[in-house]
Structures are given as C-alpha cells and as structure tokens.
Design a protein around this motif. Structure first.
Motif, short mmCIF file in Angstrom:
data_model
loop_
_atom_site.label_atom_id
_atom_site.label_comp_id
_atom_site.label_asym_id
_atom_site.label_seq_id
_atom_site.Cartn_x
_atom_site.Cartn_y
_atom_site.Cartn_z
N LEU B 322 52.92 -19.18 -17.66
CA LEU B 322 51.58 -19.56 -18.14
C LEU B 322 50.90 -18.41 -18.89
CD1 LEU B 322 50.21 -21.42 -14.97
CD2 LEU B 322 51.02 -22.45 -17.11
N LEU B 323 51.39 -17.21 -18.65
CA LEU B 323 50.73 -16.04 -19.24
C LEU B 323 51.30 -15.66 -20.61
CD1 LEU B 323 50.30 -13.84 -16.05
CD2 LEU B 323 48.70 -15.45 -17.07
N ALA B 324 52.19 -16.50 -21.12
CA ALA B 324 52.70 -16.23 -22.47
C ALA B 324 51.54 -16.35 -23.46
CB ALA B 324 53.79 -17.23 -22.80
N LEU B 325 51.40 -15.37 -24.33
CA LEU B 325 50.28 -15.38 -25.27
C LEU B 325 50.56 -16.37 -26.40
CD1 LEU B 325 49.57 -11.54 -25.44
CD2 LEU B 325 48.19 -13.29 -24.30
N PRO B 326 49.58 -17.16 -26.77
CA PRO B 326 49.81 -18.19 -27.80
C PRO B 326 50.07 -17.59 -29.18
CG PRO B 326 47.49 -18.11 -27.18
CD PRO B 326 48.21 -17.21 -26.23
N ARG B 327 49.55 -16.43 -29.44
CA ARG B 327 49.85 -15.74 -30.69
C ARG B 327 49.51 -14.25 -30.51
NH1 ARG B 327 45.43 -19.34 -32.68
NH2 ARG B 327 43.54 -18.11 -32.98
N ASP B 365 35.61 -19.90 -38.30
CA ASP B 365 36.82 -20.55 -38.78
C ASP B 365 38.07 -20.01 -38.11
OD1 ASP B 365 35.59 -22.32 -40.46
OD2 ASP B 365 35.46 -20.87 -42.09
N THR B 366 37.89 -19.42 -36.97
CA THR B 366 39.05 -18.91 -36.21
C THR B 366 39.89 -20.09 -35.74
OG1 THR B 366 37.65 -17.12 -35.43
CG2 THR B 366 39.70 -17.51 -34.23
N PRO B 367 41.20 -20.04 -35.95
CA PRO B 367 42.04 -21.13 -35.45
C PRO B 367 41.89 -21.27 -33.94
CG PRO B 367 43.31 -19.64 -36.87
CD PRO B 367 41.99 -19.00 -36.63
N ASN B 368 41.95 -22.51 -33.48
CA ASN B 368 41.82 -22.73 -32.04
C ASN B 368 42.88 -21.97 -31.27
OD1 ASN B 368 39.61 -24.34 -31.56
ND2 ASN B 368 40.69 -26.20 -32.20
N VAL B 369 42.50 -21.48 -30.14
CA VAL B 369 43.47 -20.79 -29.31
C VAL B 369 43.24 -21.19 -27.85
CG1 VAL B 369 42.03 -18.70 -29.18
CG2 VAL B 369 44.47 -18.55 -28.67
N THR B 370 44.32 -21.54 -27.19
CA THR B 370 44.26 -21.95 -25.79
C THR B 370 45.18 -21.06 -24.97
OG1 THR B 370 43.78 -24.25 -26.35
CG2 THR B 370 44.68 -23.83 -24.15
N PHE B 371 44.66 -20.55 -23.89
CA PHE B 371 45.45 -19.75 -22.96
C PHE B 371 45.77 -20.64 -21.76
CE2 PHE B 371 42.84 -16.84 -25.41
CZ PHE B 371 43.76 -15.92 -25.83
N ASN B 372 47.05 -20.80 -21.49
CA ASN B 372 47.45 -21.74 -20.43
C ASN B 372 47.17 -21.22 -19.04
OD1 ASN B 372 48.36 -23.76 -22.16
ND2 ASN B 372 50.26 -22.63 -22.52
N GLY B 373 47.08 -19.92 -18.90
CA GLY B 373 46.74 -19.33 -17.62
C GLY B 373 45.95 -18.06 -17.85
N ASP B 378 42.96 -8.71 -13.04
CA ASP B 378 44.28 -8.14 -12.72
C ASP B 378 44.73 -8.47 -11.29
OD1 ASP B 378 45.13 -6.68 -15.14
OD2 ASP B 378 43.30 -5.53 -14.77
N VAL B 379 44.02 -9.39 -10.63
CA VAL B 379 44.31 -9.67 -9.22
C VAL B 379 45.09 -10.97 -9.04
CG1 VAL B 379 43.26 -10.12 -6.96
CG2 VAL B 379 42.29 -8.36 -8.44
N ASN B 380 44.51 -12.07 -9.52
CA ASN B 380 45.08 -13.38 -9.22
C ASN B 380 45.40 -14.17 -10.47
OD1 ASN B 380 44.74 -13.15 -6.39
ND2 ASN B 380 42.57 -13.67 -6.63
N LEU B 381 46.46 -14.93 -10.41
CA LEU B 381 46.79 -15.87 -11.48
C LEU B 381 45.89 -17.09 -11.35
CD1 LEU B 381 48.72 -16.84 -13.79
CD2 LEU B 381 50.11 -17.88 -12.00
N VAL B 382 45.30 -17.49 -12.43
CA VAL B 382 44.50 -18.72 -12.46
C VAL B 382 45.25 -19.70 -13.34
CG1 VAL B 382 42.28 -19.75 -13.04
CG2 VAL B 382 42.38 -17.39 -12.20
N SER B 383 45.75 -20.75 -12.76
CA SER B 383 46.57 -21.71 -13.50
C SER B 383 45.68 -22.77 -14.13
CB SER B 383 47.60 -22.35 -12.57
OG SER B 383 48.38 -21.37 -11.95
N GLU B 384 44.95 -22.37 -15.10
CA GLU B 384 44.04 -23.30 -15.75
C GLU B 384 44.04 -22.99 -17.24
OE1 GLU B 384 39.66 -24.69 -14.58
OE2 GLU B 384 39.71 -22.64 -15.31
N ALA B 385 44.26 -24.01 -18.04
CA ALA B 385 44.24 -23.79 -19.49
C ALA B 385 42.80 -23.67 -19.96
CB ALA B 385 44.92 -24.96 -20.19
N VAL B 386 42.56 -22.65 -20.75
CA VAL B 386 41.20 -22.41 -21.23
C VAL B 386 41.23 -22.21 -22.73
CG1 VAL B 386 39.16 -20.97 -21.00
CG2 VAL B 386 40.69 -21.25 -19.07
#
Lengths: 319, 734
Positions: B322-327, B365-373, B378-386
C-alpha cells in the motif's frame, strides 16, 4: 559564511560593472539637457506672460531655494531641466508668479503655494505633482483610497527640502509618515511579536503601495498571500497536503502588523485552532494549561507543517 | 565587506573629481557601547530578536555622497558594518535618467537563547542521539523510562535558536525619455540557521528539534512602461525561485534503537520543497472624457513544485504494498489569473465616481494523486486510500463609490462593495460566499487647523450551503456523515465560511491650532457577529483609542507623545466530542472568552541647551499587553464516564502578559563645525509571563505526566533588563 562573502563579492563586482559606465559618463562636463519627445502641458511661458522667473523667486525666498537646490528635484529643475516645464523652475509647480512678485508678495492669484492654508483643491495640487510623477509606482493613484480621501502628496512628502530619505518624507521614517493617520497600525508595531519594522529592516512599503494598487488594502501584489510569499516563499507550495485557510489568506490566522501572541497569531493556540476544528477527541477537548496540547508550541508541538506538507503521509501535518 | 564597498567608492569618483568641480560629502558616526547591565547570554532572546547589540567599538553609520555639476551622483550608506544586522547601500544615478542600486542587508532572527538539546546534528538536518540511551530506554520497563530520560537530559547542552536572512538587491531604473521607464530588479535572499520545530511519534513521544534552515530565494522583476499624458501601457514579468538546500529532517527516537512496526527508531519529515513562480502582467490606462481615467490590468501566474517524494516512512519495520508511491513527485501546478478594471472620473466639478472590478482565479491543475496507504508519524500503517485535495477558488470584487465635495470644506464619500468567492465545492464546506459592504466617509475641514475624518461600513457576509463533510468525503473517497469520528460537528461554522454581520467605523481629528501645537485623537471600532454559528467563533469586538500630540513652543524645545489602547474580545463555542457515545452531548459544550488588551505609548523631547552647540534628547516607549483566555461550561458536563466528564470540563488559562519599557537620554555636543559627539544612556526592561513557555524545559515530565518520554528544546523567551552607555563621535564631510 565564506560562501556568503564570496557571493557578495561577486555581487559587488557586478554592481561596480553597472556603476562604472555611469561614473565614466560623468567626465562629460555639463552635458546638454536631455531632449524629450513630449511637450509639457504647461505652455512655454516667456517671462513677460505672467511668469517672473526663478531668479525673481529666489530674491525673496532665498533660504527656501537654497534648501530646494539640495534635493534631487531641485538639482533637476534648477540645474539639469529636461523639458520646457522643468525649465520654468519654481513656477513649473507653483504657477506664474509675476503678479505675486509685482505685488510684493501681496497676492497669490494663479499660484499654488502647497501650504497648509492653501485653499487650492487637493486634487488640483496633486495634479501638479502627477504631471511628472504619474508613472510606475504612482500609476494607480487616480481612484486609489488615498486619492479619494483627499490626501495630498505634501501630506507625506516634503518637496522643498528638509525631507527624509529618498522619498523626502515628512517624517524621519515611513512608519512615522504613515503613522500620522494610521496611529493604530503604528502602535501595533510595538507589540511583542512583530515583523522587523521598528528595527529598520522592513517598511510599510515593503507590503503596501500608498500611491495605489490593483489589490485590496493597497497591497503591492495581487493578493495578501502573494505579498507574504515574497519573503516566505517556502510557504508558496503547492503542497501535497494543503491547509485551506492558509492557502486562501495568511491573515486568517496571522496579524502582520503585530500581535500579543507568538508568531503574530491573532489568538494563542489551541484556542485559535479550536475556532475551526470541532472534530472529535483532543482538538475539541478544552485542555488544561499544562498539557502538551497547550504548552510550548501547543497544537504545533505535533502538527509542525501546518502551512502545508509535501510528505506522502503528511495529511495531518505531522510530517 | 566594508572595505569592499569603501575602496571602490573612494577610488572611482575621486579620479573624476579632478576633471569636474564635484566632491565627496557625507558623514561618519562611530564610537563605543558600554553595558552597565547586559542581559545574560541566555536572556538575550528577545533583546537581540532582530538586532545585534555588541559591546565595545561600533561604527554606527557612514554616508558618503559624490556630486558634481554634472547630473551624475553616487551614494554609499553603511550601517553597523561587521555586526549581524549590517547593511550597505550603493546608489549611482544620472539625475532623472538612470538609477542603479545595490543593497546588502542582514537581519538576524533569534527565537531563543535559553534552549538546549541532547541531539547532535551530524549532518545538516540529521539529528542523532547517544545510541546508548536509545538502547537503555528500549530495554527499560515503561515505568522506568521517565526517570532514565530525565537523568539523561540533566544537564543538556545549550543551543541558540536563531537564523539570519542575508539579502542582496540589485535595482536599475532607466528613463530613456520622458515617456518610457524601464525597471529591473534582482533580489537574492539566503536564510541560514535554525528555528524550533515540533515533531512527534504518535501522541506520547514528542521531540522538539532545532530545524536546520538553509534556504535561498531568487527574485527577478522586469518591467517596461510607456506613459504620456493620454495614458499608459506597462508590461512586467516576475520570476521567483525558492531553493531549499535541505530536503528532510531526520532524528532519532529516544525510546527505540531498532525499528519495528509501531516503534520506529527514527523519524523523518519533509522540509518545504523547492518551488518556482512566474507572473506576467499587462496593464494599460487611458484618459477619457469627464476627467476620467480607465485602467485595466491582467496578470497570469504559474507556480510549480515537483520535488521528489520521500517514502512514507523511514521505519524499516513497516513494509506494505500500500505504501508504493503513485509517482515520483507531486507535479504541482497552480495557475493564477488576475484581472482588474477601474474607471475613475469626475463627471461634475464636485462629484467624483470610482468603479472597479477585480477577479482572482487560483486554479490547481496538479494531476490527481491518491495514496493507497499512509504511515502515521512513522509509527503505524493506515490502510486507507487518501486523495489529495485541490482547493481552487475564484474571488471577485466589485465596487462603486461616489465622492461629493458638498461644501468648501466638506467632503462626503459613499460606496458599495461586493465580494464573491467560488470555492471548489468538493473540498471546502461552503462553495459560495457573498459579502455586501455599503460604506460612507465624511471629511470635514472647516478651518485650516481642524480636519475631521470619519468612516463607517457595514458588511453582510452570506454563505451558500454549508456541507460539513465535503472535504472528508472527497479525500477518503467514502460517503461520510455525522457518525464519522473524523468529521466536524454539523453545528460548526468556520469563521471564514460563516454568515457574519460587521460594523466598522473610525474617527480621527487632526488639530493644529497653531504652529506650536498639534493633536490627533483617533478612535476605531469593529464588531463581528457570526449569526448562525452555533459552534465556532461567535462574536468579535475590537476597538482602539488614542492619539498623538506635538508641542513646539519655540525653536529650542520640541515635545512629542502618543498613546494607544487596543482591545479585542472574541467569544467562541466548542463541544468536547468523544466517540462513539459522546459525539453530540450538549453538556460538553464549552465557551471561551478571549481578550487582548494592549497599551502602547511613547514620548520624545528635544531641548536645545545652547544653540548649535548642545542639545538634549529624552525619549521612551512603553508597551503593556495582557491576553486573557477565560472559559466556561454553560452546563456542568455529565452523561459520560467520569474521565470523559473531566475532559469536557474547562478551566481558565493563566493570563499572558508582556511589558516592554524603553528609555533613552542623549546629549549632543557640537564640538566644531564638522565634529560632534553624543553621550547616550539607554534603559530597556522586558518582562513576560506566558504559561505556554515560561516553565518549559527540555524534560517536561514534571509539568505533564504524558510528556515524560518527550524531549523539548526548553525554548524560553526570558525577561531582561539592560542599561548601557554609548559614546559616539561624528564627522561631517563638506
């Protein structure tokens, strides 16, 4: 520091490179006045057409003329006139003075004295100044808040000498000059958190153009934020995570003229933040004075990138 | 640096002097400063906030001017060379034709000199802790950690929190003819040093650091204007680049030596990214009949930011697809468009009319960007797309005002302004707000010695539909309602998006009964009512009253004084909300009444004891400010658990107080025609009482039990008292 000195040395050399041709040009003794394309609006008036000539003025007003001769404008008008209006010298601004001279100073008919007792409408007085100065920073004078409230050029500027600084201001500093009317703003600058105006590192015209502008509040840029970005370019973004009230207007939270709160905030956090954040848990808890939510940097103890974050996980401005 | 300026100044014009009848004039002022009482080094945070006050020899000012009978001039002004706040200005001009300026200016900014930190900055922006303490704390039981950390932090090495802005400015104005003006300007600003910044590992472990500042701003402005008596046309281009030489700040977690999910050994946050801005402007104006002038301005701006993204976390214990960066970067692009049109004229001799319309459009005009997690602190993974939000907006303003010259000494102005915002409806609560602002002003000048100026405006700020959940819905991509614990209370109206009524007025009287006296009393008032805000800011009332007085009984005595009182009161209402059961418990409402009261004043008097020989100056400033933050629960909190009821219970915060007294006296003695000397005495007393920082230390476990594993800077701003004596001599050239 070594880098800074190195850079400044390069800058200095550049400055000399610019200045040198000017100075070398000075070898020409008394170059002829610059030819101009336009004619002055005032007619070229021979002395017998109501004009007395500057020499006549100086006969009675020698002390004022001496003072004026030391000013930049005095040097141009009296020594290096560039056009027909400037060649009129004193009468280029004050109007034809022959009647005044012939009457031994008894009449001011057709003249503008620019004194406090001068009943000439302010707009007409200012028009004399604008005849030459309605350029660049003064382009937006007409219709500006100061123009529409009958502020005279001479309310702020001392044309005849004895003025202060490059702008020949009425008072020693811009703060004092603007503060003649804007007393409240002048007082605000003394509050405990302020920008370095009193220390002489900024002036009112760092942000405002008192001669008129295209923006609200006579700002020099199109918006408040664009003015702030001039110095605080790190807050310009765009960021991944924006804080909307920051993006729209810095003065939603800050009072740039001075504040009793840290960082020139309009109110101390957490109360400031709590005006908009009524989600759940800690933002809505009223808090006591000795918790980490209140002391030191308060909310910004954790939400450190409150002006915007470019961290992929910075949605809550923690990173 | 000083020599660099002085040598060319003297060498260049003086070589010309032989050929023209010009010369160098100016003055130099220097001397020494002796501290009778100098604030202790750690107490100088406020004293030296924006200035340098060294002891010993100082060169206060040097001004040199070269002039001749020719129109060429050169000026050099040096202030406090060698000091942290030194400045240099070199100006060369051909009168009325060309002006060239170069300025170098340094501004220190001290935050605190009473700070400390156990961190060692091994590289800029990299803060390391003693690894041993990390190991010990990691291995210790939770109950033992506070005392271990407290011991480790006693003592803590002191640090200064300060940075300095160095600015170089080149400016050139060229007027090749009376109709053309060309201007160019380049500003270079370098910020170097540190400032305090708070960081955190979730809630319990805060680390305050001296954030490394190493930033540069380049600004270029070019403009050309053609202006004759019929109108003008001008074009301008501005370029601004922000360069941050540091990308991130990293620091050790005192509680962990090794990474694990939920327990990072390090933290990292991103510093402000590099960005670039362009702005092109075209403006034109023309004189029209009715003594009128029509002008229009259009600006187009672009802002870009595309710094590389850093990974979500530095914690190697957290790994997820989930932490893969979209770009690789934001590809941020903001387009701004600004338009202004104004017509101002005088159709009748005594009537002035002014109409204006402005529009500002900020388009993201920034292209949309979604972070899946995400990784929270630096503590906890949040599994929520934002998804990143785009806060576009359009602001329009239009106004029409009339100025009547009603009588010889009476001017009346009335007008109406309309302001309208269109915001991106997906992300702000209110997409449209409209403000109607009728206003009037009266200027009365019955005599040359009396001028009365007054103004009043009423503003009605009206909003469209308030969608509490707009931002959240479109950020996390779910349907959100009041049950969502991240959502705002539906009764909240944010103050910039609330219905509001505003009354604003001021009155000033300028009295100059004779050449000896002038007196200027002023009063202003502003009152805001947020009519539909059940929660949020509800009322504001601000007023100020004061005045200036000058008295010059003769040419040997002059006196000036001013005083101003400003008060600001605001009432806000909030509600403690604890999910899930206490989200709408009205007994958890609390009301805060905030008040700021500030008194400022100054005086200055000059007495010529012996004409042209001896002059006495006395002056002083005073500032008293109190900030009160009172709070009350309208109803005793009830209904939840005892802990929740306690959390909902408010208390007054202690008052924040600031006092500054500054007094100076000086005696100026003109020894000879060109020589003078000045003996000055300066007293300054700063006293502050601020509960938020006066007790803060590096370890604050004793102040707040929940901070017993946190490390702060203890950045206090301390009181100081100083007395110093200055002796200066000045020499006047020519």
């Amino acid at each position: 520091m070594r880098t800074v000195i190195g850079k400044s040395f390069v800058l200095l050399l550049l400055s000399l490179a610019f200045a040198l041709p000017l100075t070398v040009g000075a070898k020409k003794k008394n170059p002829p006045p610059v030819e101009v394309e336009k004619e002055a609006s005032a007619p070229i008036a021979p002395v017998e057409n109501g004009y007395a000539g500057s020499e006549m003025c100086q006969a009675c007003h020698g002390d004022v003329a001496d003072l004026f001769a030391k000013t930049t404008m005095g040097k141009i008008l009296m020594q290096h006139p560039r056009n027909s209006q400037e060649k009129l010298g004193c009468e280029g601004c004050h109007g034809p003075a022959k009647a005044h001279a012939d009457s031994g100073g008894g009449t001011f008919e057709g003249m503008i004295t620019f004194s406090k007792k001068d009943t000439t409408p302010v707009e007409k007085r200012n028009a004399v100044c604008l005849d030459c100065h309605e350029q660049t920073a003064r382009t937006h004078w007409k219709g500006s808040p100061h123009a529409s409230r009958n502020i005279a050029c001479t309310d702020c500027h001392r044309v005849m000498g004895g003025g202060f600084g490059k702008g020949q201001l009425q008072k020693p500093t811009e703060i004092e000059t603007c503060g003649q009317c804007h007393l409240e703003r002048k007082a605000q600058l003394k509050l405990s958190t302020h920008m370095p105006l009193l220390e002489g590192k900024m002036t009112c015209t760092s942000c405002h153009n008192p001669h008129g502008s295209v923006a609200d509040k006579l700002l020099k840029k199109n918006t408040t934020n664009e003015v702030c970005y001039s110095c605080h370019a790190e807050k310009r973004g765009p960021f991944v995570w924006e804080h909307p009230p920051v993006l729209e207007n810095c003065v939603n939270c800050h009072d740039p003229h001075g504040s009793v709160h840290q960082k020139m905030l309009k109110l101390a956090p957490p109360r400031l933040c709590q005006q908009c954040h009524i989600e759940t848990r800690h933002p809505t808890r009223p808090q006591t004075s000795t918790t980490r939510f209140t002391f030191n940097r308060s909310c910004m103890n954790c939400h450190n990138t409150i002006h915007g974050s470019n961290h992929p996980s910075g949605r809550s401005f923690h990173r | 640096m000083t020599l660099l300026f002085l040598v060319p100044f003297f060498s260049l014009p003086w070589t010309l002097q032989a050929e023209s009848s010009g010369g160098v004039s100016g003055h130099i002022e220097g001397g020494g400063r002796i501290f009778v009482v100098r604030p202790h080094r750690t107490d100088r945070g406020k004293f030296e906030e924006y200035r340098d006050y060294p002891k010993g020899g100082v060169l206060n000012k040097l001004f040199l001017q070269y002039e001749s009978e020719t129109p060429y001039r050169m000026e050099l002004e040096v202030r406090e060379p060698g000091e942290e706040d030194q400045s240099f200005l070199l100006r060369a001009s051909k009168l009325g034709t060309v002006t060239f300026e170069f300025e170098w200016d340094q501004t220190p900014h001290v935050f605190s000199k009473a700070s400390g930190s156990p961190y060692i900055e091994t590289n800029r922006g990299v803060f390391d802790l003693n690894g041993e303490i990390q190991n010990r704390l990691q291995g210790a039981a939770a109950a033992d950690r506070p005392s271990l950390l407290s011991d480790f932090l006693t003592p803590t090495p002191g640090i200064d929190l300060k940075n300095r802005w160095d600015g170089a400015r080149f400016g050139m104005t060229w007027t090749p003819s009376s109709t053309w003006t060309l201007q160019s300007k380049y500003n270079f600003t370098q910020k170097d040093g540190s400032r305090p910044v708070g960081t955190t590992f979730y809630f319990t472990n805060q680390v305050e650091l001296p954030e490394a500042i190493d930033q540069i701003i380049h600004d270029v402005d070019l403009s050309a204007e053609w202006n004759n008596r019929k109108g003008y046309v001008s074009m301008g281009y501005g370029f601004s680049a922000f360069v941050n030489n540091l990308d991130v700040l990293t620091w050790d977690n005192p509680l962990r030596a090794t990474d694990a999910a939920g327990n990072p050994s390090r933290g990292r946050f991103v510093l402000p990214p590099d960005n670039i801005a362009h702005l092109a402007t075209l403006s034109a104006g023309i004189h029209l009949p009715w003594k009128s002038f029509l002008r229009g301005t259009f600006s187009y701006g672009l802002r870009f930011q595309n710094d590389d993204f850093y990974p979500h976390t530095i914690n190697t214990g957290i790994n997820s697809a989930l932490l893969a960066l979209p770009r690789t970067g934001l590809q941020g692009a903001i387009h701004t468009r600004f338009g202004n049109i104004q017509w101002t004229g005088r159709p009748y001799q005594n009537l002035g009319v002014n109409f204006y319309y402005r529009i500002y459009n900020q388009n993201d005009d920034t292209p949309n960007v979604t972070f899946n997690g995400q990784v929270a602190t630096d503590v906890n993974l949040v599994s929520e797309a934002v998804t990143r939000a785009r806060f576009d907006y359009i602001k329009q303003t239009a106004g029409l005002d009339f100025s009547w010259h009603l009588a010889k000494m009476l001017d009346f102005k009335t007008g109406y302004e309309w302001e309208h915002w269109n915001r991106n409806r997906f992300h702000r609560e209110v997409s449209t707000t409209t403000e109607h602002i009728p206003s009037m002003a009266l200027d009365y000048k019955p005599y040359s010695w009396l001028w009365l100026r007054s103004s009043y405006s009423y503003a009605m700020h009206l909003i469209g539909t308030y969608n509490t959940f707009a931002h959240l819905s479109h950020t996390i991509g779910d349907e959100v309602d009041a049950s969502n614990s991240d959502a705002q209370d539906v009764n909240l109206r944010k103050f910039d998006e609330a219905n509001r009524r505003r009354h604003k007025g001021d009155i000033s009287v300028f009295l100059t009964p004779n050449d000896q006296w002038s007196f200027t009393p002023v009063f202003s008032l502003i009152r805001n009512s947020y009519t539909d805000s059940t929660l949020g800011l509800q009322k504001e009332l601000g007023w100020s009253a004061g005045g200036d007085v000058t008295w010059t009984p003769n040419d040997r005595v002059s006196f000036y004084a001013n005083y101003m009182r400003e008060e600001y009161d605001a009432r806000q209402r909030s509600r403690y909300r604890e999910p899930a059961a206490q989200m709408s418990n009205t007994t958890y409402d609390w009301v805060a009444n905030n008040a700021d009261i500030a008194d400022t004043g100054s005086f200055s008097t000059e007495v010529v004891l012996k004409p042209k020989i001896l002059k006495l100056h006395l002056g002083g400033d005073v500032m008293h400010a109190i900030s009160r933050m009172r709070a009350v629960n309208p109803t005793t909190p009830a209904g939840g658990t005892a802990a929740q009821n306690t959390s909902a219970t408010v208390e007054n915060f202690p008052d924040i107080r600031d006092f500054i007294y500054h007094l100076e006296a000086s005696l100026l003695y003109n020894i000879k025609e060109r020589w003078s000397t000045k003996l000055a005495y300066v007293f300054e007393d700063y006293n502050t009482s601020n509960f938020q920082q006066e007790k803060i230390g590096v370890y604050n476990g004793g102040l707040d039990a929940n901070s017993n594993t946190s490390i702060y800077l203890g950045a206090q701003i301390r009181d100081y008292v100083t007395h110093w004596i200055g002796i200066t001599a000045s020499y006047q050239f020519n």
